[in-house]
Structure formats: C-alpha cells, structure tokens
Design an enzyme around this catalytic site. Structure first.
Site, PDB file in Angstrom:
ATOM      1  N   ASN A   8      -8.417 -12.000   3.393  1.00 20.84           N
ATOM      2  CA  ASN A   8      -7.192 -12.575   3.960  1.00 20.84           C
ATOM      3  C   ASN A   8      -7.492 -12.882   5.424  1.00 20.84           C
ATOM      4  OD1 ASN A   8      -4.672 -13.224   4.861  1.00 20.84           O
ATOM      5  ND2 ASN A   8      -3.694 -11.304   4.203  1.00 20.84           N
ATOM      6  N   LYS A  15      -8.934  -9.528   6.871  1.00 23.15           N
ATOM      7  CA  LYS A  15      -8.775  -8.305   6.077  1.00 23.15           C
ATOM      8  C   LYS A  15      -9.614  -8.459   4.820  1.00 23.15           C
ATOM      9  CE  LYS A  15      -3.974  -7.313   7.093  1.00 23.15           C
ATOM     10  NZ  LYS A  15      -2.655  -7.615   6.578  1.00 23.15           N
ATOM     11  N   ARG A  96      -6.781 -15.236   0.026  1.00 25.82           N
ATOM     12  CA  ARG A  96      -5.349 -15.444   0.116  1.00 25.82           C
ATOM     13  C   ARG A  96      -5.106 -16.735   0.895  1.00 25.82           C
ATOM     14  NH1 ARG A  96      -0.690 -11.288   1.848  1.00 25.82           N
ATOM     15  NH2 ARG A  96       0.977 -12.670   1.200  1.00 25.82           N
ATOM     16  N   HIS A 185       5.369 -15.290  -1.097  1.00 25.37           N
ATOM     17  CA  HIS A 185       5.195 -13.942  -1.670  1.00 25.37           C
ATOM     18  C   HIS A 185       4.907 -14.024  -3.174  1.00 25.37           C
ATOM     19  CE1 HIS A 185       7.945 -12.082   1.675  1.00 25.37           C
ATOM     20  NE2 HIS A 185       6.668 -11.992   2.031  1.00 25.37           N
ATOM     21  N   LEU A 214      10.970  -6.662  -0.041  1.00 24.52           N
ATOM     22  CA  LEU A 214      11.640  -6.401   1.237  1.00 24.52           C
ATOM     23  C   LEU A 214      10.655  -5.761   2.210  1.00 24.52           C
ATOM     24  CD1 LEU A 214      14.966  -4.821  -0.173  1.00 24.52           C
ATOM     25  CD2 LEU A 214      14.482  -7.235   0.298  1.00 24.52           C
ATOM     26  N   ASN A 216       8.633  -6.830   6.251  1.00 19.80           N
ATOM     27  CA  ASN A 216       9.035  -7.491   7.495  1.00 19.80           C
ATOM     28  C   ASN A 216       9.476  -8.919   7.176  1.00 19.80           C
ATOM     29  OD1 ASN A 216       9.485  -7.341  10.234  1.00 19.80           O
ATOM     30  ND2 ASN A 216       7.497  -8.255  10.701  1.00 19.80           N
ATOM     31  N   GLY A 217       8.748  -9.583   6.275  1.00 19.75           N
ATOM     32  CA  GLY A 217       9.258 -10.801   5.622  1.00 19.75           C
ATOM     33  C   GLY A 217       9.921 -10.364   4.332  1.00 19.75           C
ATOM     34  N   ARG A 246      13.070 -13.020  11.253  1.00 21.98           N
ATOM     35  CA  ARG A 246      13.481 -14.362  10.809  1.00 21.98           C
ATOM     36  C   ARG A 246      14.938 -14.342  10.358  1.00 21.98           C
ATOM     37  NH1 ARG A 246       8.874 -14.583   6.697  1.00 21.98           N
ATOM     38  NH2 ARG A 246       7.054 -14.438   8.039  1.00 21.98           N
ATOM     39  N   ASP A 287      11.904  -3.165  13.123  1.00 26.37           N
ATOM     40  CA  ASP A 287      11.401  -2.167  12.184  1.00 26.37           C
ATOM     41  C   ASP A 287      12.603  -1.467  11.549  1.00 26.37           C
ATOM     42  OD1 ASP A 287      10.530   0.408  11.164  1.00 26.37           O
ATOM     43  OD2 ASP A 287       8.634   0.014  12.166  1.00 26.37           O
ATOM     44  N   GLY A 335       7.497  -2.719   2.040  1.00 26.98           N
ATOM     45  CA  GLY A 335       7.800  -1.595   2.946  1.00 26.98           C
ATOM     46  C   GLY A 335       9.203  -1.035   2.813  1.00 26.98           C
ATOM     47  N   GLU A 338      10.236  -0.261  -1.088  1.00 31.01           N
ATOM     48  CA  GLU A 338       9.593   0.921  -1.680  1.00 31.01           C
ATOM     49  C   GLU A 338      10.010   2.211  -1.003  1.00 31.01           C
ATOM     50  OE1 GLU A 338       5.275   0.346  -1.815  1.00 31.01           O
ATOM     51  OE2 GLU A 338       5.631  -1.763  -2.272  1.00 31.01           O
ATOM     52  N   GLU A 389      -0.674  -6.899  -3.590  1.00 33.16           N
ATOM     53  CA  GLU A 389      -0.991  -8.330  -3.584  1.00 33.16           C
ATOM     54  C   GLU A 389      -2.498  -8.555  -3.672  1.00 33.16           C
ATOM     55  OE1 GLU A 389       1.919  -8.554  -0.162  1.00 33.16           O
ATOM     56  OE2 GLU A 389       1.951 -10.625  -0.820  1.00 33.16           O
TER      57      GLU A 389
HETATM   58  P1  AMP Z   1       5.803  -4.520   5.024  1.00 36.13           P
HETATM   59  O1  AMP Z   1       5.956  -5.868   5.670  1.00 36.13           O
HETATM   60  O2  AMP Z   1       5.836  -4.579   3.520  1.00 36.13           O
HETATM   61  O3  AMP Z   1       4.647  -3.736   5.547  1.00 36.13           O
HETATM   62  O4  AMP Z   1       7.108  -3.673   5.427  1.00 36.13           O
HETATM   63  C1  AMP Z   1       7.414  -3.398   6.763  1.00 36.13           C
HETATM   64  C2  AMP Z   1       8.839  -2.897   6.842  1.00 36.13           C
HETATM   65  O5  AMP Z   1       8.999  -1.735   6.027  1.00 36.13           O
HETATM   66  C3  AMP Z   1       9.245  -2.472   8.264  1.00 36.13           C
HETATM   67  O6  AMP Z   1      10.530  -2.987   8.545  1.00 36.13           O
HETATM   68  C4  AMP Z   1       9.311  -0.975   8.136  1.00 36.13           C
HETATM   69  O7  AMP Z   1      10.259  -0.433   9.001  1.00 36.13           O
HETATM   70  C5  AMP Z   1       9.787  -0.814   6.713  1.00 36.13           C
HETATM   71  N1  AMP Z   1       9.623   0.568   6.250  1.00 36.13           N
HETATM   72  C6  AMP Z   1       8.480   1.243   6.013  1.00 36.13           C
HETATM   73  N2  AMP Z   1       8.774   2.522   5.662  1.00 36.13           N
HETATM   74  C7  AMP Z   1      10.129   2.641   5.679  1.00 36.13           C
HETATM   75  C8  AMP Z   1      11.046   3.693   5.408  1.00 36.13           C
HETATM   76  N3  AMP Z   1      10.627   4.914   5.067  1.00 36.13           N
HETATM   77  N4  AMP Z   1      12.373   3.442   5.528  1.00 36.13           N
HETATM   78  C9  AMP Z   1      12.808   2.226   5.901  1.00 36.13           C
HETATM   79  N5  AMP Z   1      11.995   1.186   6.153  1.00 36.13           N
HETATM   80  C10 AMP Z   1      10.672   1.387   6.042  1.00 36.13           C
END
Ligand code: AMP
Length: 403
Positions: A8, A15, A96, A185, A214, A216-217, A246, A287, A335, A338, A389
């Site tokens: 990637n 990566k 990717r 995605h 769900l 960051n995107g 966004r 975050d 993130g 899950e 992914e």
């Molecule tokens: P990703 O883009 O899939 O890596 O997800 C990033 C997002 O997941 C960020 O907004 C993180 O704050 C959120 N995230 C990760 N762990 C948790 C958690 N335990 N509770 C709430 N949000 C989380």
C-alpha cells in the site's frame, strides 16, 4: 507454500504485509514511513509464534530519500525472514489502488496498459493515484519476475445499478467528466460480507447484509447476495456518513454559498470539507475515543458530534433496509465499529420494529475476529467483524494470478 506480498503505497510511506496463503496467515508486516522527509523509519512486525506469545516489532531509523529505496529496504527486510526463503514461494504482489473509475471492476494484472489507464484516472484521485503508481513502478523493478496485481477500492461497487450510482445532474457531467458514485472501502466491505456468510453458515449468494465500516473514514454498503447494490461514499470518499475529519452528506448549495460569501477558493473549501469537518469540525477532536471521553465529561459540542455520527448511521441503516427489502445481517467493522459498544448500541437503538435489537451484555463482550451481538429475539443478526483489507487484497491477487 504460496506467498503473496501486499503493498500500500502512499505519498510518503509504503506499507507491506507478507501472507502465507495456504495457512491464511501473515508472516510479516511493516511500514517505511516519512519517505523523503529526512528522518525516515522502517517498522517491522513479525507475528507471534504461538497464540500466547507476543508479536515481535522493531523500528529502525534510516534515510530513505525516495520510494525506490523504500522498496529496496522492504526487500532486504523480507530477505532476513526465514519464511520468505529468498522469495521462492512468492507467487504474486497485490497493490492497493484507490480509484479504478469505471474501467476496473475486479483485480487486474499490472502491465503498461493498466499504468497508462491509471494515469488517465489521476483527476479522480489526485492525491492517491500518483503515490499508487510510484509503488507499482518500484515494485515492478524490484520484483520483475513476480506477477503484480492492482486491487481497487472502488471495484467492488461497480455492480451498483445506474439508479444508485448516477447523480441527478445533466447527463454530460457523467458522460464527459465521469461524475457518478464510485464508492470506496470495497475490499473491506467484500471481506466482511464473506466473513458474515461464513460465520452464519449460509451461502453468500442468499444473504442480504448492511456493512458499516466505521474508521476515521466511514462508509455503509447495502449488499444483496454478496453484491454491492448501494454505498454511501460517492465520486470521492467525502460523501455519506459523518467521519473523523470529513463532512459526509451535504447540501451542494453550501459550497456555492460559501464560495460567494466567504471568498474561500475551491482548494480551501476542499481542505475544510476533507480535513477540518466531521467530528473534528463539530467538536475539535477526530479520534472517537477522545470525542466520547469529552462527551462523558459534559462537553456539549462532543455530545452533538456523537449524536450526529450515530443519527447518520441510523438513517443509512433505515434507507438500506428499504433498498434490500429483506435484511439478514448488519455488520460493524473498522476502528470504531469493532471497538465501540456505545456507538453500536446508539446506532441501533429503538429499531425493534425493524427487527434489529442489540444485546447489551453481548455488545460489551465482543471477541475478535467475529461475534454476534443481537438479542435472542432480534430477527436481524448483528455482528462485529474484524476487517482485514490486506488479506482480502492477497486473496484477490492470488485468484487473479491463478486465473
Ligand atoms: P481506523 O481508521 O479503522 O483505524 O479507525 C480509527 C478510529 O477508530 C478512530 O476514530 C479511533 O478513535 C477509533 N477507535 C479505536 N478504538 C476505539 C475504541 N475503543 N472506542 C472508540 N473508538 C475507537
């Protein structure tokens, strides 16, 4: 043994992850970051040898002036791994790639024609395609004997019907400029839909699922029998759900109005909507962990941001339920999907009339990689699925090189 290397390539990073496809597991992963920025770094992770032992990581500071040297570094790191065995088992490299336009609807072998076509698609992904193309070029010269495959984020959504992918703008916008919904995605949505079917022991072709990725995107996809029939991201990843930075869905007249009233340029508005909006624009933090903690400390702006985040998810859940007619499963991944029981619970609250109810105990006791969290009388299954992914790219790459 058959191995696939997944790459990637970003503007200042590459990566990588090496998979043993017979064991369906990772042999090594890593990242070269801050390429061309002076203080570059290689991070390398070897998975745990037993389920109870920790994975091993190391980080090396090293000067990496360009992607070509970044790729050399990865090749050297891999050659130190005994399982790589000098690359003798490497049957393919999967890249990717972000935007396949209407040209690419599946994994595609990389050749000069593909490179030229991707160059023509740069206007649709001006930030990502140049970096993807550099990654392909340096990997082709580093591993000239290994077939290489591009796996596009948009490809899975090429099955959308025209009434879902067209925008109600003049036909010429579509015909001349390619203005339509492409969706993103795709590898995550495809992977999660397959895992749900496997877990439920039902053929993918019979299952209607809504997947919420769900992170960051963030995006939602309505999947009928394994096929994407609608998705929330559009021409770009800006449309749809509220995201970290966004805005998601927006009245397009806001842009016209802000252009006239504020004097912001098109590029400035692009920056604001992609980088300064969403959760960050609403409450200052992108975050979700931080936003939830601000909310629990009484921050009203954070409370509104979370409410808007879950409300938008609920709207898409209702809309895609109607699109699919019969709904078998809802899956949460990435993130936030899950790891946040609160967001899952709030997104699915008061949906008993749609046959969707989450069990509060199961929702807080989720075990990866896949877990059901619905109540015993919920007609629709609700699942939490760890997305992968890179593994999906590896599987699609293997299928492509074998065909
Ligand atoms: P990703 O883009 O899939 O890596 O997800 C990033 C997002 O997941 C960020 O907004 C993180 O704050 C959120 N995230 C990760 N762990 C948790 C958690 N335990 N509770 C709430 N949000 C989380």
């Amino acid at each position: 043994m058959k191995q696939i290397l997944v790459l990637n390539s970003g503007s200042s990073s590459i990566k990588y992850e090496l998979f043993d496809m017979d064991a369906a597991g990772a042999l090594e992963s890593g990242l070269v970051e801050r390429i061309g920025e002076g203080e570059s770094r290689l991070k390398q992770t070897l998975p745990a040898s037993t389920p109870k032992s920790p994975s091993q990581s190391r980080s090396i500071e090293v000067s990496v002036p360009d992607h070509r040297q970044g790729m050399d570094l990865i090749r050297r790191a891999l050659s130190e791994n005994a399982s790589f065995a000098g690359g003798q088992y490497l049957v393919g490299i999967g890249h990717r790639a972000v935007h396949g336009g209407e040209t690419f609807s599946g994994p595609t072998l990389i050749d000069d024609h593909l490179i030229r076509t991707m160059e023509e698609l740069v206007p649709l992904a001006p930030l990502h395609h140049p970096a993807n193309l550099i990654g392909m070029e340096v990997a082709r010269s580093a591993f000239p004997e290994v077939p290489q495959v591009a796996v596009f984020d948009t490809a899975y959504h090429q099955t959308l019907p025209p009434h879902a992918y067209r925008y109600a703008v003049p036909q010429t916008w579509y015909q001349r400029y390619g203005m339509r919904r492409y969706g993103f995605h795709g590898t995550s949505h495809a992977y999660v839909a397959k895992q749900v079917a496997r877990h439920l022991g039902r053929p993918l072709a019979e299952l209607n699922t809504i997947v919420f990725h769900l992170g960051n995107g963030a995006s939602a996809t309505a999947i009928r029998g394994g096929v994407s029939v609608d998705t929330s991201m559009g021409l770009t990843p800006l449309e749809g759900l509220v995201m970290g930075t966004r805005c998601g869905d927006l009245d397009p007249a806001i842009l016209i109005h802000m252009g006239k009233e504020s004097g912001m340029s098109v590029d400035q508005m692009d920056g604001v909507l992609n980088m300064q909006s969403g959760l960050k624009g609403l409450c200052g933090a992108n975050d979700m962990r931080e936003v939830l903690s601000m909310e629990s400390n009484g921050d009203q702006a954070a409370a509104l941001a979370v409410e808007m985040f879950v409300y938008r998810i609920k709207k898409y859940l209702g809309a895609y339920h109607a699109v699919l007619g019969r709904l078998d499963a809802v899956a949460f991944t990435a993130g936030i999907g899950e790891h946040s029981p609160q967001i899952r619970a709030r997104s699915c609250s008061d949906l008993e009339t749609l046959g969707i109810a989450i069990d509060p105990v199961l929702n807080t006791a989720v075990e990866p990689p896949i877990c059901e969290i619905q109540t015993s009388d919920s007609r629709v299954k609700v699942l939490v699925v760890s997305t992968d992914e890179e593994f999906e790219i590896a599987e699609q790459t293997l299928a492509c090189v074998q065909s």
